[in-house]
Structure formats: structure tokens, C-alpha cells
Write a protein that holds these residues in place. Structure first.
Motif, PDB file in Angstrom:
ATOM      1  N   GLY A  83       0.794  -1.228   0.000  1.00  0.00           N
ATOM      2  CA  GLY A  83       0.000   0.000   0.000  1.00  0.00           C
ATOM      3  C   GLY A  83       0.819   1.266   0.000  1.00  0.00           C
ATOM      4  O   GLY A  83       0.537   2.209  -0.727  1.00  0.00           O
ATOM      5  N   ASP A  84       1.892   1.295   0.803  1.00  0.00           N
ATOM      6  CA  ASP A  84       2.671   2.532   0.920  1.00  0.00           C
ATOM      7  C   ASP A  84       4.175   2.346   0.703  1.00  0.00           C
ATOM      8  O   ASP A  84       4.922   3.314   0.719  1.00  0.00           O
ATOM      9  CB  ASP A  84       2.424   3.182   2.283  1.00  0.00           C
ATOM     10  CG  ASP A  84       2.778   2.271   3.444  1.00  0.00           C
ATOM     11  OD1 ASP A  84       3.451   1.245   3.246  1.00  0.00           O
ATOM     12  OD2 ASP A  84       2.380   2.598   4.582  1.00  0.00           O
ATOM     13  N   GLY A  85       4.619   1.103   0.549  1.00  0.00           N
ATOM     14  CA  GLY A  85       6.034   0.848   0.301  1.00  0.00           C
ATOM     15  C   GLY A  85       6.933   1.042   1.503  1.00  0.00           C
ATOM     16  O   GLY A  85       8.149   1.121   1.363  1.00  0.00           O
ATOM     17  N   MET A  86       6.360   1.099   2.695  1.00  0.00           N
ATOM     18  CA  MET A  86       7.141   1.388   3.893  1.00  0.00           C
ATOM     19  C   MET A  86       7.395   0.144   4.738  1.00  0.00           C
ATOM     20  O   MET A  86       6.465  -0.589   5.064  1.00  0.00           O
ATOM     21  CB  MET A  86       6.401   2.411   4.767  1.00  0.00           C
ATOM     22  CG  MET A  86       6.135   3.737   4.100  1.00  0.00           C
ATOM     23  SD  MET A  86       7.603   4.741   3.897  1.00  0.00           S
ATOM     24  CE  MET A  86       8.033   5.045   5.578  1.00  0.00           C
ATOM     25  N   LEU A  87       8.659  -0.071   5.082  1.00  0.00           N
ATOM     26  CA  LEU A  87       8.981  -1.068   6.097  1.00  0.00           C
ATOM     27  C   LEU A  87       8.745  -0.386   7.441  1.00  0.00           C
ATOM     28  O   LEU A  87       9.299   0.674   7.700  1.00  0.00           O
ATOM     29  CB  LEU A  87      10.449  -1.490   6.002  1.00  0.00           C
ATOM     30  CG  LEU A  87      10.844  -2.375   4.847  1.00  0.00           C
ATOM     31  CD1 LEU A  87      12.357  -2.597   4.846  1.00  0.00           C
ATOM     32  CD2 LEU A  87      10.133  -3.708   4.919  1.00  0.00           C
ATOM     33  N   THR A  88       7.918  -0.970   8.254  1.00  0.00           N
ATOM     34  CA  THR A  88       7.642  -0.399   9.572  1.00  0.00           C
ATOM     35  C   THR A  88       7.986  -1.429  10.634  1.00  0.00           C
ATOM     36  O   THR A  88       8.030  -2.627  10.355  1.00  0.00           O
ATOM     37  CB  THR A  88       6.159  -0.001   9.718  1.00  0.00           C
ATOM     38  OG1 THR A  88       5.366  -1.196   9.657  1.00  0.00           O
ATOM     39  CG2 THR A  88       5.724   0.975   8.634  1.00  0.00           C
ATOM     40  N   PRO A  89       8.230  -0.982  11.853  1.00  0.00           N
ATOM     41  CA  PRO A  89       8.511  -1.935  12.927  1.00  0.00           C
ATOM     42  C   PRO A  89       7.395  -2.967  13.102  1.00  0.00           C
ATOM     43  O   PRO A  89       7.654  -4.149  13.304  1.00  0.00           O
ATOM     44  CB  PRO A  89       8.646  -1.060  14.171  1.00  0.00           C
ATOM     45  CG  PRO A  89       9.036   0.278  13.651  1.00  0.00           C
ATOM     46  CD  PRO A  89       8.351   0.399  12.313  1.00  0.00           C
TER      47      PRO A  89
ATOM     48  N   VAL B 179      16.904   2.103   5.301  1.00  0.00           N
ATOM     49  CA  VAL B 179      15.551   1.708   4.917  1.00  0.00           C
ATOM     50  C   VAL B 179      15.526   1.288   3.447  1.00  0.00           C
ATOM     51  O   VAL B 179      14.943   0.263   3.092  1.00  0.00           O
ATOM     52  CB  VAL B 179      14.551   2.849   5.185  1.00  0.00           C
ATOM     53  CG1 VAL B 179      13.162   2.484   4.714  1.00  0.00           C
ATOM     54  CG2 VAL B 179      14.534   3.204   6.675  1.00  0.00           C
ATOM     55  N   ASP B 180      16.169   2.053   2.600  1.00  0.00           N
ATOM     56  CA  ASP B 180      16.223   1.710   1.171  1.00  0.00           C
ATOM     57  C   ASP B 180      16.960   0.396   0.936  1.00  0.00           C
ATOM     58  O   ASP B 180      16.506  -0.457   0.171  1.00  0.00           O
ATOM     59  CB  ASP B 180      16.899   2.823   0.369  1.00  0.00           C
ATOM     60  CG  ASP B 180      16.053   4.082   0.267  1.00  0.00           C
ATOM     61  OD1 ASP B 180      14.827   4.002   0.530  1.00  0.00           O
ATOM     62  OD2 ASP B 180      16.618   5.133  -0.067  1.00  0.00           O
ATOM     63  N   ALA B 181      18.107   0.234   1.585  1.00  0.00           N
ATOM     64  CA  ALA B 181      18.895  -0.997   1.423  1.00  0.00           C
ATOM     65  C   ALA B 181      18.132  -2.204   1.961  1.00  0.00           C
ATOM     66  O   ALA B 181      18.154  -3.285   1.359  1.00  0.00           O
ATOM     67  CB  ALA B 181      20.242  -0.861   2.122  1.00  0.00           C
ATOM     68  N   ALA B 182      17.439  -2.031   3.074  1.00  0.00           N
ATOM     69  CA  ALA B 182      16.650  -3.131   3.643  1.00  0.00           C
ATOM     70  C   ALA B 182      15.502  -3.498   2.713  1.00  0.00           C
ATOM     71  O   ALA B 182      15.211  -4.683   2.514  1.00  0.00           O
ATOM     72  CB  ALA B 182      16.119  -2.739   5.021  1.00  0.00           C
ATOM     73  N   GLY B 183      14.858  -2.508   2.126  1.00  0.00           N
ATOM     74  CA  GLY B 183      13.787  -2.774   1.166  1.00  0.00           C
ATOM     75  C   GLY B 183      14.304  -3.540  -0.042  1.00  0.00           C
ATOM     76  O   GLY B 183      13.651  -4.464  -0.536  1.00  0.00           O
TER      77      GLY B 183
END
Length: 127
Positions: free
Chosen positions: A57-63, A107-111
Motif C-alpha cells: 500500500g505505501d512501500g514502507m517497512l515499519t517496525p 531503509v532503502d537498502a533493507a527494502g
């Protein structure tokens, strides 16, 4: 938040140890993945797929999303491949929980890592 600091690779500023550790683990695992020194197991691939789907939905990795993915992997994921993927995800949680620790490059590398691991599950399913 950790008050102990470690020098960044540029040496310009000090960053919290949690951020440095997460950056190092993500980069190390991605390098090993690219060189073939580390290959995700089917469980790791499936957990990465679930994590990737949760970000649709938003492309965000969150906790919260990472915790849910780790829950899906259960204890077995901490043993497969020496638990490296599980450790990377676990190291991301405190960094993403605290805005003062979050760095966009991590965050980018983790994604990118999650996407690469998830792609191995899709390739295995297609074979």
C-alpha cells in the motif's frame, strides 16, 4: 535509544550503535546474497514475500510489519542460515522505531534486500 556512538564510514559524524549495526548487517547480507555466499531458504523467502506484500500500500517497512514477519518465521527462522535474515530484520526494528535512529539509506537498502529475498521464493515456486 543507545547513547553509545560509533563512527560512521565517512567519519563526519557519530551515529548510534543500533543504526551502525543495522546498516552493516543489511549491507553485509546483501553483498553475500549478490556474490552467492548466502542463499535464502524457502522459509526466509516466504517471510520476505509476506513482508513485501504488507508494504504494497505505501512501500514502507515499519517496525510493526517487521515484527509480524518475524512472528511468521517463528523460531525456525532464527536457526536457518544461522539466523542471518532474522537478525537483519530484528536489527531494523529499533532503528525504525526511533526517528532519531532512522537513516533513509538503511531503509532503502533493507527494502532492496527484502525484495531480493522475496524474488528467490517466487523463482523457487515457478521452478
Amino acid at each position: 535509544m543507545s547513547t553509545i556512538t560509533a563512527p560512521s564510514e565517512t567519519g563526519i559524524f557519530l551515529e548510534p550503535v543500533a543504526t551502525d549495526r543495522a546498516r552493516h548487517r543489511v549491507e553485509e547480507l546483501m553483498t553475500d546474497f549478490r556474490t552467492g555466499a548466502w542463499r535464502p531458504t524457502p522459509l526466509e523467502g516466504r517471510v520476505a514475500e509476506l513482508l513485501l506484500a504488507s508494504t504494497a500500500g505505501d512501500g514502507m517497512l515499519t517496525p510493526r510489519r517487521i515484527r509480524a514477519a518475524l512472528w511468521e518465521g517463528n523460531l525456525a527462522m532464527t536457526y536457518e542460515n544461522d539466523g542471518r535474515f532474522a537478525r537483519v530484520l530484528a536489527d531494523l526494528v529499533p532503528v525504525l522505531d526511533d526517528p532519531q535512529l532512522t537513516a533513509l539509506d538503511i531503509v532503502d537498502a533493507a527494502g532492496e534486500l527484502v525484495g531480493a529475498v522475496a524474488s528467490t521464493a517466487r523463482l523457487a515456486a515457478a521452478a
